[in-house]
Design an enzyme around this catalytic site. Structure first.
Site, PDB file in Angstrom:
ATOM      1  NE  ARG A 181      -2.482  -1.104   3.654  1.00  0.00           N
ATOM      2  CZ  ARG A 181      -2.814  -2.182   4.379  1.00  0.00           C
ATOM      3  NH1 ARG A 181      -3.673  -3.062   3.904  1.00  0.00           N
ATOM      4  NH2 ARG A 181      -2.315  -2.360   5.585  1.00  0.00           N
ATOM      5  CB  SER A 218     -19.805  -6.045  -1.510  1.00  0.00           C
ATOM      6  OG  SER A 218     -18.928  -6.936  -0.874  1.00  0.00           O
ATOM      7  CG  ASN A 244     -20.620  -7.793  -6.670  1.00  0.00           C
ATOM      8  OD1 ASN A 244     -19.587  -7.828  -7.334  1.00  0.00           O
ATOM      9  ND2 ASN A 244     -21.233  -8.869  -6.253  1.00  0.00           N
ATOM     10  CG  ASP A 265      -6.223  -6.500  -1.682  1.00  0.00           C
ATOM     11  OD1 ASP A 265      -5.890  -7.690  -1.856  1.00  0.00           O
ATOM     12  OD2 ASP A 265      -6.040  -5.900  -0.602  1.00  0.00           O
ATOM     13  CB  CYS A 305      -4.635 -13.130  -0.471  1.00  0.00           C
ATOM     14  SG  CYS A 305      -6.411 -12.990  -0.451  1.00  0.00           S
TER      15      CYS A 305
HETATM   16  N1  SAH Z   1      -7.474  -3.772   0.104  1.00  0.00           N
HETATM   17  C1  SAH Z   1      -7.790  -3.980   1.506  1.00  0.00           C
HETATM   18  C2  SAH Z   1      -8.134  -5.417   1.818  1.00  0.00           C
HETATM   19  C3  SAH Z   1      -9.238  -6.009   1.001  1.00  0.00           C
HETATM   20  S1  SAH Z   1      -9.895  -7.475   1.664  1.00  0.00           S
HETATM   21  C4  SAH Z   1      -6.629  -3.513   2.361  1.00  0.00           C
HETATM   22  O1  SAH Z   1      -5.518  -3.319   1.854  1.00  0.00           O
HETATM   23  O2  SAH Z   1      -6.830  -3.360   3.563  1.00  0.00           O
HETATM   24  C5  SAH Z   1     -11.187  -7.838   0.560  1.00  0.00           C
HETATM   25  C6  SAH Z   1     -12.390  -6.929   0.672  1.00  0.00           C
HETATM   26  O3  SAH Z   1     -13.272  -7.296  -0.384  1.00  0.00           O
HETATM   27  C7  SAH Z   1     -13.214  -7.032   1.933  1.00  0.00           C
HETATM   28  O4  SAH Z   1     -13.330  -5.765   2.526  1.00  0.00           O
HETATM   29  C8  SAH Z   1     -14.596  -7.527   1.501  1.00  0.00           C
HETATM   30  O5  SAH Z   1     -15.655  -6.874   2.191  1.00  0.00           O
HETATM   31  C9  SAH Z   1     -14.618  -7.130   0.046  1.00  0.00           C
HETATM   32  N2  SAH Z   1     -15.438  -7.923  -0.890  1.00  0.00           N
HETATM   33  C10 SAH Z   1     -15.562  -9.265  -0.977  1.00  0.00           C
HETATM   34  N3  SAH Z   1     -16.281  -9.618  -2.066  1.00  0.00           N
HETATM   35  C11 SAH Z   1     -16.621  -8.447  -2.700  1.00  0.00           C
HETATM   36  C12 SAH Z   1     -17.333  -8.114  -3.886  1.00  0.00           C
HETATM   37  N4  SAH Z   1     -17.842  -9.070  -4.685  1.00  0.00           N
HETATM   38  N5  SAH Z   1     -17.464  -6.815  -4.221  1.00  0.00           N
HETATM   39  C13 SAH Z   1     -16.947  -5.837  -3.442  1.00  0.00           C
HETATM   40  N6  SAH Z   1     -16.241  -6.094  -2.320  1.00  0.00           N
HETATM   41  C14 SAH Z   1     -16.086  -7.370  -1.942  1.00  0.00           C
END
Ligand code: SAH
Length: 362
Positions: A181, A218, A244, A265, A305
């Site tokens: 980040r 989401s 989403n 991510d 991940c």
């Molecule tokens: N980038 C963040 C971590 C992301 S973790 C950081 O650096 O801290 C993954 C995230 O994706 C979670 O917050 C989860 O709520 C979200 N998520 C999961 N499926 C999703 C979807 N289909 N659309 C949008 N967000 C989603």
């Protein structure tokens, strides 16, 4: 010391060849497919002092590799010689996870050592995760010591953010992406999309350089926290939207939107080997759309991940996406998890996070 036939779940056992030659000491798990977790290849005494030394070693390593933050992974299981124990430090709070029978049994001793060494203001157990089922362990969440802080303020490079240690995802934050980040921000300019933003951290870092950031996730709770984090940093050039990401990207492509930088991510799509085919389709769809949305010279910061999806497979997916989008991508950086999540060569599962920095040059 016991032999497996008379060991109770989670006991310390010695591993021997059929002829009785000593090999190693480790934890025995009665239920899991992983019956033995290696602790030492010698016959040394494994007592309070032994564990204290391992914890101190883990801490001294973090003192060398962690900077620009007051939140980091203090103990990363096997990679620190303490199988299946996770300990994350958030300011002066500790959050623990015990993911195997042996570590679960050891918890009172580990807790006592951690309190003695670090004097945290609270120690929280976040054992509310599904993998414990494989070990026959129930989900559990409790405050082992001190008072639960409603939220904790963390700094990371130039930004600050709030963490909810009780309800937050993982132990509260995705500490494994910290270095990515901070580093990614220097490449991001213009209009930037932070997709799967959680607390908004990639975007908050980027917002210090780039004029216009949109974070998408989401989960409604997450969006609320991300907005508070923007306020905390006094940043007004960042917005968050609950949506989403799959649907959002499709809409953006259909309406001809363009971005100069995109962060992807997503959560782990391939939690097991059986999921790899479906996960591949998921990564492909996301990355293909992101590449289409990028302006020329735009930057894609894309992560996986999923341990079960190798780095070479991930690169292969990106190559196919570029081809399908009629674009040429240049690999700027090939990164992994932050150094406080070190990788053990003999334990490939400890390397799970892939983060690629790519540029669309044509
Ligand atoms: N980038 C963040 C971590 C992301 S973790 C950081 O650096 O801290 C993954 C995230 O994706 C979670 O917050 C989860 O709520 C979200 N998520 C999961 N499926 C999703 C979807 N289909 N659309 C949008 N967000 C989603």
């Amino acid at each position: 010391m016991q032999k497996i036939e008379d060991a109770a779940p989670g006991n310390l056992v010695s591993l021997e060849t059929e002829k009785g030659k000593f090999l190693a000491q480790g934890f025995y798990s009665a239920q899991s497919k992983i019956a033995f977790r290696l602790i030492s290849r010698s016959r040394e005494t494994i007592d309070r002092n032994f564990w204290k030394e391992r914890i101190l070693k883990a801490f001294h390593y973090r003192q060398k590799v962690v900077n620009q933050t007051n939140a980091y992974r203090l103990i990363y299981g096997e990679a620190d010689g303490i199988p299946s124990l996770i300990a994350d430090r958030y300011a002066d709070h500790l959050v623990l996870q015990t993911l195997a029978q042996g570590t679960e049994k050891l918890l009172p001793l580990i807790t006592e050592i951690l309190l003695d060494l670090f004097h945290p203001s609270s120690l929280i157990l976040r054992n509310d995760l599904g993998v414990r089922e494989l070990e026959g362990l129930p989900p559990e969440k409790k405050i082992v010591f001190g008072e639960w802080p409603e939220r904790v303020q963390i700094f990371e490079g130039e930004i600050r953010y709030w963490v909810d240690l009780w309800q937050g995802q993982k132990t509260g934050a995705y500490l494994d992406q910290r270095e990515n980040r901070i580093w990614a921000a220097r490449f991001l300019q213009g209009k930037v999309l932070d997709a799967f933003c959680y607390q908004g951290l990639f975007g908050l870092h980027a917002a210090r350089n780039a004029p216009q950031i949109l974070g998408v996730d989401s989960s409604p709770e997450v969006i609320e926290q991300a907005r508070e984090n923007a306020l905390l940093n006094g940043l007004t050039n960042i917005e968050f939207r609950k949506e989403n990401v799959f649907d959002f990207l499709k809409k953006e492509v259909d309406s001809g939107q363009r971005y100069d930088g995109i962060i992807l991510d997503p959560p782990a799509f391939a939690k097991s080997k059986e999921d790899v085919a479906a996960a591949t389709r998921g990564y492909k769809e996301l990355n293909l759309r992101a590449i289409r949305l990028l302006n020329l010279d735009g930057i894609l910061i894309t992560s996986s991940c999923s341990y079960n999806l190798s780095e070479s497979k991930f690169l292969e997916i990106l190559k196919e996406c570029a081809k399908d989008a009629g674009a040429i991508l240049r690999l700027i950086e090939r990164r992994g998890q932050s150094a406080d999540h070190p990788v053990l060569l003999s334990f490939p599962e400890s390397y799970y996070l892939k983060c690629l920095f790519l540029q669309k040059i044509r």
